[in-house]
Design a protein around this motif. Sequence first.
Motif, PDB file in Angstrom:
ATOM      1  N   LEU A 228      26.449  -4.849  -2.903  1.00 62.38           N
ATOM      2  CA  LEU A 228      26.574  -6.079  -2.132  1.00 62.38           C
ATOM      3  C   LEU A 228      27.937  -6.709  -2.390  1.00 62.38           C
ATOM      4  N   HIS A 229      28.413  -7.422  -1.405  1.00 66.78           N
ATOM      5  CA  HIS A 229      29.695  -8.106  -1.510  1.00 66.78           C
ATOM      6  C   HIS A 229      29.495  -9.576  -1.165  1.00 66.78           C
ATOM      7  N   SER A 230      29.973 -10.449  -2.025  1.00 63.39           N
ATOM      8  CA  SER A 230      29.881 -11.894  -1.799  1.00 63.39           C
ATOM      9  C   SER A 230      31.245 -12.516  -2.032  1.00 63.39           C
ATOM     10  N   HIS A 231      31.614 -13.449  -1.168  1.00 64.18           N
ATOM     11  CA  HIS A 231      32.895 -14.143  -1.336  1.00 64.18           C
ATOM     12  C   HIS A 231      32.682 -15.599  -0.958  1.00 64.18           C
ATOM     13  N   ILE A 232      32.866 -16.507  -1.903  1.00 64.91           N
ATOM     14  CA  ILE A 232      32.491 -17.900  -1.661  1.00 64.91           C
ATOM     15  C   ILE A 232      33.632 -18.767  -1.146  1.00 64.91           C
ATOM     16  N   GLY A 233      34.865 -18.249  -1.097  1.00 62.04           N
ATOM     17  CA  GLY A 233      35.952 -19.051  -0.556  1.00 62.04           C
ATOM     18  C   GLY A 233      37.270 -18.752  -1.228  1.00 62.04           C
ATOM     19  N   SER A 234      38.243 -19.627  -1.015  1.00 61.75           N
ATOM     20  CA  SER A 234      39.590 -19.451  -1.532  1.00 61.75           C
ATOM     21  C   SER A 234      40.082 -20.734  -2.186  1.00 61.75           C
ATOM     22  N   GLN A 235      41.100 -20.581  -3.026  1.00 56.13           N
ATOM     23  CA  GLN A 235      41.703 -21.709  -3.748  1.00 56.13           C
ATOM     24  C   GLN A 235      40.635 -22.436  -4.573  1.00 56.13           C
ATOM     25  N   ILE A 236      39.891 -21.650  -5.385  1.00 55.42           N
ATOM     26  CA  ILE A 236      38.796 -22.162  -6.207  1.00 55.42           C
ATOM     27  C   ILE A 236      39.232 -22.159  -7.667  1.00 55.42           C
ATOM     28  N   PHE A 237      38.912 -23.249  -8.387  1.00 50.20           N
ATOM     29  CA  PHE A 237      39.404 -23.413  -9.748  1.00 50.20           C
ATOM     30  C   PHE A 237      38.328 -23.328 -10.833  1.00 50.20           C
ATOM     31  N   ASP A 238      37.070 -23.486 -10.486  1.00 52.94           N
ATOM     32  CA  ASP A 238      36.044 -23.389 -11.531  1.00 52.94           C
ATOM     33  C   ASP A 238      35.007 -22.350 -11.135  1.00 52.94           C
ATOM     34  N   THR A 239      34.216 -21.894 -12.112  1.00 52.10           N
ATOM     35  CA  THR A 239      33.299 -20.785 -11.884  1.00 52.10           C
ATOM     36  C   THR A 239      31.870 -21.232 -11.582  1.00 52.10           C
ATOM     37  N   SER A 240      31.644 -22.522 -11.392  1.00 54.61           N
ATOM     38  CA  SER A 240      30.279 -22.991 -11.149  1.00 54.61           C
ATOM     39  C   SER A 240      29.711 -22.401  -9.865  1.00 54.61           C
ATOM     40  N   GLY A 241      30.563 -22.241  -8.855  1.00 53.29           N
ATOM     41  CA  GLY A 241      30.095 -21.649  -7.604  1.00 53.29           C
ATOM     42  C   GLY A 241      29.658 -20.207  -7.783  1.00 53.29           C
ATOM     43  N   TRP A 242      30.372 -19.476  -8.633  1.00 56.04           N
ATOM     44  CA  TRP A 242      30.000 -18.077  -8.871  1.00 56.04           C
ATOM     45  C   TRP A 242      28.668 -17.978  -9.616  1.00 56.04           C
ATOM     46  N   GLU A 243      28.374 -18.979 -10.427  1.00 55.17           N
ATOM     47  CA  GLU A 243      27.111 -18.948 -11.171  1.00 55.17           C
ATOM     48  C   GLU A 243      25.932 -18.975 -10.207  1.00 55.17           C
ATOM     49  N   VAL A 244      25.987 -19.856  -9.215  1.00 57.57           N
ATOM     50  CA  VAL A 244      24.922 -19.940  -8.222  1.00 57.57           C
ATOM     51  C   VAL A 244      24.920 -18.693  -7.337  1.00 57.57           C
ATOM     52  N   ALA A 245      26.115 -18.280  -6.898  1.00 59.29           N
ATOM     53  CA  ALA A 245      26.206 -17.107  -6.022  1.00 59.29           C
ATOM     54  C   ALA A 245      25.695 -15.854  -6.723  1.00 59.29           C
ATOM     55  N   ALA A 246      26.081 -15.662  -7.989  1.00 60.62           N
ATOM     56  CA  ALA A 246      25.650 -14.473  -8.722  1.00 60.62           C
ATOM     57  C   ALA A 246      24.134 -14.426  -8.843  1.00 60.62           C
ATOM     58  N   ARG A 247      23.518 -15.565  -9.087  1.00 58.06           N
ATOM     59  CA  ARG A 247      22.060 -15.596  -9.213  1.00 58.06           C
ATOM     60  C   ARG A 247      21.402 -15.133  -7.916  1.00 58.06           C
ATOM     61  N   ARG A 248      21.896 -15.613  -6.793  1.00 57.17           N
ATOM     62  CA  ARG A 248      21.279 -15.260  -5.512  1.00 57.17           C
ATOM     63  C   ARG A 248      21.587 -13.817  -5.108  1.00 57.17           C
ATOM     64  N   VAL A 249      22.842 -13.400  -5.318  1.00 58.13           N
ATOM     65  CA  VAL A 249      23.225 -12.042  -4.927  1.00 58.13           C
ATOM     66  C   VAL A 249      22.535 -11.017  -5.825  1.00 58.13           C
ATOM     67  N   LEU A 250      22.484 -11.280  -7.112  1.00 53.75           N
ATOM     68  CA  LEU A 250      21.813 -10.338  -8.012  1.00 53.75           C
ATOM     69  C   LEU A 250      20.304 -10.321  -7.789  1.00 53.75           C
ATOM     70  N   GLY A 251      19.747 -11.433  -7.333  1.00 49.97           N
ATOM     71  CA  GLY A 251      18.342 -11.420  -6.960  1.00 49.97           C
ATOM     72  C   GLY A 251      18.092 -10.451  -5.816  1.00 49.97           C
ATOM     73  N   LEU A 252      18.978 -10.460  -4.821  1.00 48.28           N
ATOM     74  CA  LEU A 252      18.867  -9.504  -3.718  1.00 48.28           C
ATOM     75  C   LEU A 252      19.146  -8.083  -4.204  1.00 48.28           C
ATOM     76  N   HIS A 253      20.108  -7.934  -5.089  1.00 50.44           N
ATOM     77  CA  HIS A 253      20.431  -6.635  -5.682  1.00 50.44           C
ATOM     78  C   HIS A 253      19.174  -6.022  -6.322  1.00 50.44           C
ATOM     79  N   ALA A 254      18.446  -6.835  -7.081  1.00 48.79           N
ATOM     80  CA  ALA A 254      17.230  -6.350  -7.738  1.00 48.79           C
ATOM     81  C   ALA A 254      16.134  -6.046  -6.717  1.00 48.79           C
ATOM     82  N   LYS A 255      16.046  -6.870  -5.673  1.00 48.93           N
ATOM     83  CA  LYS A 255      15.021  -6.665  -4.655  1.00 48.93           C
ATOM     84  C   LYS A 255      15.243  -5.361  -3.895  1.00 48.93           C
ATOM     85  N   VAL A 256      16.476  -5.045  -3.566  1.00 47.01           N
ATOM     86  CA  VAL A 256      16.782  -3.792  -2.870  1.00 47.01           C
ATOM     87  C   VAL A 256      16.371  -2.595  -3.724  1.00 47.01           C
ATOM     88  N   ALA A 257      16.649  -2.670  -5.019  1.00 45.92           N
ATOM     89  CA  ALA A 257      16.262  -1.575  -5.918  1.00 45.92           C
ATOM     90  C   ALA A 257      14.751  -1.433  -5.994  1.00 45.92           C
TER      91      ALA A 257
END
Length: 461
Positions: A228-257
């Motif tokens: 899966l590929h996820s991209h939340i935007g550009s010119q981002i300075f903190d990782t809080s957005g990736w924390e939420v995105a990773a949880r949702r994307v990895l949830g789908l990753h596990a579901k596909v498996a």
Amino acid sequence: MASHASPGSFTGTSPVWLREPEDVNALVPVLWSRTAEKVDGVLRIGGLSVADLVANVNTPAYVLDEDDFRSRARAFRDGFEGYDVYYAGKAFLSTAVARWVAEEGLCLDVCSDGELTVALRAGVDPARIGYHGNNKSAMELRRAVHAGVGRIIVDSYAEIERLADVAAQLGVVQPVMVRVTAGVEAHTHEFIATAHEDQKFGFSISAGAGFEAARRVVGASSLELRGLHSHIGSQIFDTSGWEVAARRVLGLHAKVAAELGHPMPELDLGGGFGIAYTTQDDPATPADLAAQITRIVAGECAALGIDVPHLSIEPGRAIVGPAMCTVYTVGTVKEVSLDGGAARTYVSVDGGMSDNIRPALYDADYSCTLASRSSAATPVLARVVGKHCESGDIVVKDEFLPGDIGPGDLIAVPGTGAYGRSMASNYNHALRPPVVAVKDGSARVIVRRETVDDLLATDVG
């Protein structure tokens, strides 16, 4: 050169983050490439005076610091050790730059047939190329598959079907990643935030489209679902957005498996890391970003009870953005009276929105400095504007420049490596500027200035 000074030294009509500089001739290092320096007021990059550089190619001109570019590429390669790091061809791509990317061990992201052509011309290994885009034609897909592109990021059901047909016709199994939207609002401009639901990219995770896309890819014998590929935007300075995105994307990753019986070996969390355009920006180092993102992914995988997949990131503008500046020549200067007795100095230069559309498109802030001499004049609040027939043709909205700035002076704007030349236009029939690469006291033109013949070549009337 939005500089360091004591708070409250100037207010007027300037933004709250901009302070009158103690030394209007000084550079703020975080805004400039690593070899940039002032010698007797003259800006030097790669050991060369920008005044001498533009004497040969005229202005406006983009000056690219090769040492800086390569050092930033290595910093991401080493900081994200074990990851695949994809350089963003859309930020700026030329044959020379594509070769630097390959030589420094990075992969390359392209999103058009033209970008793919440049990459292949430069000798980039097709297996290290990723192909993005929300509307790839059958012709584009055929060329990418035939070239052996390492992964194609699919963005719609129609594209999945189209790509499956192309790969089957060519008798190959094409590696694919499915672009998903995680519903995360990155803290950036609306037009460069790319993971909220109401936009053109990807398949929604929450609506079930991401899972359905994965199911269709798995069901196509000519496609191989890599991840899966996820991209939340550009010119981002903190990782809080990736924390939420990773949880949702990895949830789908596990579901596909679990539900499709297809464990995916890879995951791309995008990137879009921010750079310093002015002193209000405070980018993290690649090593710090890597540590935080690795921790986030490891924690989410542990919570889901799954193995950590092979990870990819896409730094976006963070490699080439700070490595380049644009040099202009001042043509006119005039003072405009403002409300409350304040005034602003308008400094007009010989470029503008045709060589940097970002201020007009995204309301982006930039900095600048007098580049051709030293000045003892009192700083004045200035707005640097272009020569085009638009009131929104602004190069730098707010900056302090010497009060004696005048026609013939050179101004340099840092941080223009990303999306300056790549989004440049012929508006008002302007000729797009050259890109001059500098390194160790030598310079070479890697993209020449357009000529009138170039401009007229497509005009068949």
